[in-house]
Write an enzyme that holds these catalytic residues in place. Structure first.
Site, PDB file in Angstrom:
ATOM      1  N   HIS A 181       5.661 -12.413  14.710  1.00  0.00           N
ATOM      2  CA  HIS A 181       5.012 -14.072  14.062  1.00  0.00           C
ATOM      3  C   HIS A 181       3.988 -13.516  14.929  1.00  0.00           C
ATOM      4  CE1 HIS A 181       3.827 -17.972  15.357  1.00  0.00           C
ATOM      5  NE2 HIS A 181       2.816 -17.783  15.801  1.00  0.00           N
ATOM      6  N   GLU A 182       3.104 -13.412  15.705  1.00  0.00           N
ATOM      7  CA  GLU A 182       1.938 -12.914  15.405  1.00  0.00           C
ATOM      8  C   GLU A 182       1.360 -12.226  14.044  1.00  0.00           C
ATOM      9  OE1 GLU A 182      -0.191 -14.567  17.513  1.00  0.00           O
ATOM     10  OE2 GLU A 182       0.913 -15.623  17.702  1.00  0.00           O
ATOM     11  N   HIS A 185       0.288 -14.284  11.134  1.00  0.00           N
ATOM     12  CA  HIS A 185      -0.647 -14.633  11.285  1.00  0.00           C
ATOM     13  C   HIS A 185      -1.615 -13.640  10.648  1.00  0.00           C
ATOM     14  CE1 HIS A 185      -1.038 -18.409  13.611  1.00  0.00           C
ATOM     15  NE2 HIS A 185       0.144 -17.448  14.892  1.00  0.00           N
ATOM     16  N   TYR A 196      -6.733 -23.859   9.982  1.00  0.00           N
ATOM     17  CA  TYR A 196      -5.772 -23.826  11.701  1.00  0.00           C
ATOM     18  C   TYR A 196      -6.173 -24.754  12.150  1.00  0.00           C
ATOM     19  CZ  TYR A 196      -3.007 -21.729  15.187  1.00  0.00           C
ATOM     20  OH  TYR A 196      -2.479 -20.830  16.073  1.00  0.00           O
ATOM     21  N   GLU A 205       1.590 -22.268  11.828  1.00  0.00           N
ATOM     22  CA  GLU A 205       2.211 -21.841  12.434  1.00  0.00           C
ATOM     23  C   GLU A 205       3.561 -21.732  12.370  1.00  0.00           C
ATOM     24  OE1 GLU A 205       2.312 -20.611  16.133  1.00  0.00           O
ATOM     25  OE2 GLU A 205      -0.337 -21.133  15.972  1.00  0.00           O
ATOM     26  N   ASP A 278      -4.886 -29.045  21.138  1.00  0.00           N
ATOM     27  CA  ASP A 278      -4.110 -28.022  20.506  1.00  0.00           C
ATOM     28  C   ASP A 278      -4.521 -27.670  18.936  1.00  0.00           C
ATOM     29  OD1 ASP A 278      -1.505 -26.006  19.628  1.00  0.00           O
ATOM     30  OD2 ASP A 278      -0.783 -27.464  18.962  1.00  0.00           O
ATOM     31  N   HIS A 283       0.823 -26.109  16.320  1.00  0.00           N
ATOM     32  CA  HIS A 283       2.040 -25.336  17.944  1.00  0.00           C
ATOM     33  C   HIS A 283       2.661 -26.581  18.038  1.00  0.00           C
ATOM     34  CE1 HIS A 283      -0.873 -22.337  19.418  1.00  0.00           C
ATOM     35  NE2 HIS A 283       0.176 -21.445  18.827  1.00  0.00           N
TER      36      HIS A 283
END
Length: 363
Positions: A181-182, A185, A196, A205, A278, A283
């Site tokens: 996942h990271e 990015h 973002y 995300e 957020d 998210h």
């Protein structure tokens, strides 16, 4: 197919300034979970939550002060380098394992190394992409960041992993989908550079959840029907009432815990979060495109990375722009499906129906 290099500017997430492209940090644990932990947890848990939130804020500040210069290099081949922050906050830390080195006695080091390798292999073998930047960017990771740090993040140059507090979260290197996942990015950073904030941030995300889930399924050789579609399965300790931090199959059901609160993700556009927390719900609202991908992948059937994953990847690589919202993404992804598999094909219909089912009209 020619690959476009779209390094356009983006707000908060990625920006282009002169000759440098840079990003703020992208954390896998959403702020609302940490905020709930800071309010509902024990005194020690509150301290850990504030510590994590403060470290994340301080790191963003440090990147602004140094000018957000990207120091990462692209050797042109798979090159993993693992560092140990030794519970400090200085990056990258002490070099502990390089590409081809034997396994370490430190489990976190080996998990970071192995999962970064699996993510690289997935993108290379399945999607013909050479690392994050498609030029063989070196995959740097730092483990043991901070004291009981409850998060993992991509900072624009490298991966950083906390050890978790041991009460609610376990070490963040345990979950391959969290690592993938990271790292995704980073792929988004070099491609669509989705802003973002708001719907574009939720798409950012969601793309990370999509490919995080696909890497896990690819490693396990699971079909779409066999997969659990949980992001961060195994990240919680046994004290937490939850299966993971997000469910792509049933957004809003991943956890319901007295300390961490209830999963706030909507599964339908009518329930879109419209507040400012957020970064405008990046998210939270990612549950909507996540559900769309799940529906499309299961309707198409088989291994989700073979068709649905390819459709989403080409849209991310070649078509999406920094300000794309849900509707524009749905139209683009549907168009890509038609180009790959034919107008009116079962694959295109699966994609179109999926977006319609989550309340995003293609008309």
């Amino acid at each position: 197919m020619a690959k476009s290099r779209k390094l356009g500017f983006g707000w908060i997430g990625c920006q282009k300034h002169k000759n440098n492209t840079y990003c703020s940090i992208y954390c896998v644990v959403p702020p609302h979970m940490l905020e709930n932990l800071a309010v509902n947890g024990s005194e020690q848990m509150r301290d850990w939550a504030f510590h994590t939130l403060n470290l994340s804020s301080e790191f963003r500040g440090r990147r602004r002060v140094v000018g957000n210069v990207n120091f990462a290099v692209s050797p042109g081949e798979k090159r993993r380098t693992i560092f140990d922050a030794e519970t400090g906050q200085q990056l990258p830390g002490k070099l502990v394992r390089g590409e081809g080195d034997p396994p370490s006695s430190d489990e976190a080091v080996n998990e970071a190394y192995d999962s970064a390798g699996s993510t690289y292999d997935f993108f290379y073998e399945v999607l013909e992409r050479n690392s994050i930047d498609d030029k063989g960017l070196r995959l740097d990771s730092t483990v043991h960041y901070g004291v009981k740090y409850d998060n993992a993040f991509w900072n624009g140059d490298q991966m950083v992993y906390g050890d978790g507090d041991g009460e609610m979260f376990q070490r963040f290197t345990k979950c391959i989908d969290v690592i993938a996942h990271e790292l995704t990015h980073g792929v988004t950073q070099y491609e669509a550079s989705l802003k973002y904030f708001g719907e574009s941030g939720a798409l950012n995300e969601s793309m990370s959840d999509v490919f995080g889930a696909l890497v896990k399924q690819w490693v396990k050789k699971q079909t779409a029907d066999q997969a659990d579609w949980i992001i961060g399965e195994g990240l919680f300790t046994e004290k937490v009432k939850g299966v993971g931090i997000r469910s792509m199959k049933e957004p809003g059901t991943a956890y319901d815990d007295p300390v961490l609160g209830k999963d706030p993700q909507p599964a339908h556009y009518k329930d879109l979060y419209s507040g400012v927390k957020d970064n405008g719900g990046v998210h939270i609202n990612s549950g909507i495109p996540n559900k769309a991908f799940y529906l499309a992948a299961t309707a198409i059937g088989g291994y989700a990375w073979e068709k649905a994953g390819k459709i989403w990847y080409i849209a991310l690589r070649d078509r999406l722009r920094s300000s794309s919202d849900f509707k524009s993404a749905a139209l683009i992804i549907s168009q890509v499906a038609g180009e790959l598999y034919g107008e009116g094909s079962n694959e295109q219909k699966a994609v179109q129906n999926a977006w319609e089912q989550v309340g995003v009209s293609l008309k």
